[in-house]
Design a protein around this motif. Structure first.
Motif, PDB file in Angstrom:
ATOM      1  N   THR A  70      43.555  46.945  47.461  1.00  0.00           N
ATOM      2  CA  THR A  70      42.890  47.973  48.259  1.00  0.00           C
ATOM      3  C   THR A  70      42.770  49.278  47.493  1.00  0.00           C
ATOM      4  OG1 THR A  70      43.758  46.996  50.303  1.00  0.00           O
ATOM      5  CG2 THR A  70      42.994  49.284  50.417  1.00  0.00           C
ATOM      6  N   THR A  71      43.855  49.728  46.913  1.00  0.00           N
ATOM      7  CA  THR A  71      43.833  51.010  46.213  1.00  0.00           C
ATOM      8  C   THR A  71      42.940  50.954  44.972  1.00  0.00           C
ATOM      9  OG1 THR A  71      45.819  50.420  44.940  1.00  0.00           O
ATOM     10  CG2 THR A  71      46.153  51.596  47.020  1.00  0.00           C
ATOM     11  N   THR A  72      42.928  49.813  44.284  1.00  0.00           N
ATOM     12  CA  THR A  72      42.099  49.694  43.076  1.00  0.00           C
ATOM     13  C   THR A  72      40.614  49.729  43.417  1.00  0.00           C
ATOM     14  OG1 THR A  72      43.831  48.386  41.994  1.00  0.00           O
ATOM     15  CG2 THR A  72      41.620  48.289  41.041  1.00  0.00           C
ATOM     16  N   GLY A  75      49.898  42.552  39.241  1.00  0.00           N
ATOM     17  CA  GLY A  75      49.092  41.370  39.505  1.00  0.00           C
ATOM     18  C   GLY A  75      47.936  41.674  40.433  1.00  0.00           C
ATOM     19  N   GLY A  76      48.201  42.424  41.503  1.00  0.00           N
ATOM     20  CA  GLY A  76      47.145  42.777  42.447  1.00  0.00           C
ATOM     21  C   GLY A  76      46.088  43.669  41.836  1.00  0.00           C
ATOM     22  N   VAL A  77      46.525  44.659  41.056  1.00  0.00           N
ATOM     23  CA  VAL A  77      45.572  45.536  40.381  1.00  0.00           C
ATOM     24  C   VAL A  77      44.713  44.726  39.413  1.00  0.00           C
ATOM     25  CG1 VAL A  77      45.307  47.509  38.835  1.00  0.00           C
ATOM     26  CG2 VAL A  77      47.077  47.551  40.596  1.00  0.00           C
ATOM     27  N   VAL A  80      40.926  49.958  26.339  1.00  0.00           N
ATOM     28  CA  VAL A  80      42.176  49.400  26.847  1.00  0.00           C
ATOM     29  C   VAL A  80      42.399  49.890  28.273  1.00  0.00           C
ATOM     30  CG1 VAL A  80      44.678  49.273  26.567  1.00  0.00           C
ATOM     31  CG2 VAL A  80      43.205  49.331  24.547  1.00  0.00           C
ATOM     32  N   LEU A  81      42.447  48.954  29.210  1.00  0.00           N
ATOM     33  CA  LEU A  81      42.819  49.282  30.582  1.00  0.00           C
ATOM     34  C   LEU A  81      44.311  49.023  30.714  1.00  0.00           C
ATOM     35  CD1 LEU A  81      39.854  47.565  32.484  1.00  0.00           C
ATOM     36  CD2 LEU A  81      40.031  49.944  31.719  1.00  0.00           C
ATOM     37  N   PHE A  82      45.059  50.093  30.929  1.00  0.00           N
ATOM     38  CA  PHE A  82      46.514  49.975  30.972  1.00  0.00           C
ATOM     39  C   PHE A  82      46.975  50.126  32.420  1.00  0.00           C
ATOM     40  CE2 PHE A  82      50.815  51.927  30.613  1.00  0.00           C
ATOM     41  CZ  PHE A  82      51.452  50.796  30.117  1.00  0.00           C
ATOM     42  N   VAL A  83      47.452  49.022  32.994  1.00  0.00           N
ATOM     43  CA  VAL A  83      47.870  48.975  34.397  1.00  0.00           C
ATOM     44  C   VAL A  83      49.378  49.195  34.474  1.00  0.00           C
ATOM     45  CG1 VAL A  83      48.080  47.526  36.441  1.00  0.00           C
ATOM     46  CG2 VAL A  83      45.986  47.451  35.056  1.00  0.00           C
ATOM     47  N   LEU A  84      49.779  50.155  35.282  1.00  0.00           N
ATOM     48  CA  LEU A  84      51.195  50.503  35.383  1.00  0.00           C
ATOM     49  C   LEU A  84      51.563  50.740  36.838  1.00  0.00           C
ATOM     50  CD1 LEU A  84      53.573  51.118  33.349  1.00  0.00           C
ATOM     51  CD2 LEU A  84      53.137  53.512  33.867  1.00  0.00           C
ATOM     52  N   THR A  85      52.565  50.005  37.324  1.00  0.00           N
ATOM     53  CA  THR A  85      53.026  50.167  38.701  1.00  0.00           C
ATOM     54  C   THR A  85      54.544  50.158  38.735  1.00  0.00           C
ATOM     55  OG1 THR A  85      53.221  47.826  39.361  1.00  0.00           O
ATOM     56  CG2 THR A  85      51.001  48.779  39.355  1.00  0.00           C
TER      57      THR A  85
END
Length: 444
Positions: free
Chosen positions: A32-34, A70-72, A134-139
């Motif tokens: 949702t947030t993404t 994973g969700g992002v 580079v898409l860097f996903v961080l949660t």
């Protein structure tokens, strides 16, 4: 979402509190947030108000980690389609990704498989060049899941350090200051490794106040902490680091080990970070549901912190003030707060976590009709397998046992016996804790 909801009481106060919790967790869902923040218009990738022309890049890769990574990633795979070349993420729960390789790691303590998966992330970053996006996903959870011991440090060194900091009740920002200086990835080192590539950080915050340099220990963000700061964390909390960690930090203080990159470092010239979700958005969703149910919502803070059992007291005092005087809000009302409280283990380390301690402490203190509920949005309160708890004054029928449970850090045992623990299972997100206090009207 709440697996045991039917067993948690059917009063209107309980129902509203649980509705608010579910709404908060739903609003924090990474997909949702993404999708709210990211879109694709032909070859133009839009993130917030910034655009990236994908035709300018030879490769578009995605790397990162965290409980919600994973969700992002799934959302980004859906948005980007064939434009996404590939990548690697490290997650706590299995993630059904396609173009991007996902590897399950361990949390809250790092492990060998974390290190192996992180090495694959580092390889992708090292291969990136000026034609790479580079898409860097961080949660939340990335500090442990993305593990790359610096220098001669070992996994045992990292595990022992994390264990001592957590058991010592050290705040997350201080824990991360230490982690940054024991890592080959954190504290801006992703930017250093990826340069001269264009790096886009997509961050879901589990940090009070949303300090980007603290989320996941800030791998893509400039670091203003130093080796000296990291060493002082142990001194301030009267903790002893493993000898190898102490020696590494001392070497950094002496200048024998390179410091993390500061804000003026040119490695950040092509790095931009975006906050795609946080605790405040979760509280907003809870407030909307409260209003729909006929209660006046009031968000007290999204920056809650401190010892859980002590934080509970001013919260229930505020609920009592509202019931007695209509200040700061006139009942029926829902008071909302978010953040991250801590627990300093002084007993034998029983069951429970910060949210369960907060609820039990609050129910013990409260002499009115309010309902107190608190959960960790990731579905795991501390090291327990429940999300949190919900209670009112009637839940605490045995005050002596309840107080003994609090003193022994065993709130979970008492609340479980009372049928007051909230079970969601892993939620796939993590934006800190949500606390709900439902104050009924005087005639309810």
């Amino acid at each position: 979402m709440i697996r045991n909801r039917t067993a948690l009481g059917s009063s209107s106060g309980h129902e509203v509190a649980l509705d608010c919790i579910e709404a908060a967790i739903d609003a924090a869902a990474p997909e949702t947030t993404t999708r709210t923040s990211v879109s694709l218009d032909e070859d133009t990738l839009c993130i917030g108000e910034t655009t990236y022309n994908l035709s300018d890049y030879t490769d578009v890769v995605l790397v990162g980690g965290g409980k919600a990574a994973g969700g992002v990633t799934r959302a980004l795979e859906s948005i980007l389609g064939e434009s996404l070349t590939g990548g690697q993420i490290v997650v706590k729960q299995p993630a059904d990704t396609t173009a991007v390789q996902s590897t399950v790691g361990d949390h809250p303590l790092p492990s060998e498989r974390n290190i192996e998966a992180t090495a694959a992330v580092l390889d992708i970053l090292e291969e990136a060049d000026e034609d790479t996006l580079v898409l860097f996903v961080l949660t939340g959870g990335a500090s442990a899941l993305l593990s790359a011991p610096a220098g001669d440090l070992t996994l045992d060194d990292l595990q022992a350090t994390t264990d001592r900091l957590l058991d010592g009740g050290v705040p997350i920002d201080e824990i991360n200051a230490v982690r940054k200086h024991l890592s080959g990835l954190k504290g801006g080192r992703v930017a250093r490794r990826a340069a001269p590539a264009t790096v886009v950080g997509l961050l879901l915050s589990d940090v009070v106040g949303n300090d980007l340099s603290t989320i996941g220990s800030g791998p893509s963000v400039p670091d203003e902490t130093t080796y000296e700061d990291a060493l002082s964390v142990f001194e301030r909390h009267d903790l002893t680091p493993p000898s190898a960690v102490h020696d590494h930090l001392e070497a950094g203080v002496a200048g024998a080990v390179a410091e993390t990159p500061f804000p003026d470092d040119p490695v950040f010239d092509r790095v931009t970070n975006y906050l795609v979700g946080d605790n405040a958005k979760a509280l907003e969703a809870a407030a909307t549901v409260a209003r729909e149910r006929g209660y006046e919502p009031l968000v007290l803070t999204s920056r809650l912190r401190g010892e859980a059992r002590e934080v509970a007291k001013p919260l229930v005092a505020t609920a009592e003030e509202a019931a007695a005087t209509g200040t700061p809000v006139d009942p029926p009302a829902v008071l909302l707060a978010g953040g991250e409280t801590t627990v300093t283990i002084t007993g034998d380390g029983g069951q429970g976590g910060p949210n369960q301690e907060l609820v039990l402490s609050g129910a013990l203190e409260h002499d009115g009709d309010a309902v107190v509920a608190a959960v960790d949005t990731d579905g795991e309160d501390g090291s327990s397998d429940v999300a949190g708890a919900i209670a009112d004054a009637a839940t605490v029928s045995d005050h002596r046992w309840a107080r003994e449970a609090l003193l022994a850090n065993d709130a979970g045992s008492y609340l479980s016996e009372a049928g007051a623990t909230i079970e969601t299972g892993p939620t796939g997100t993590n934006v800190n804790d949500v606390v709900v206090l439902v104050v009924p009207a005087a005639d309810e």
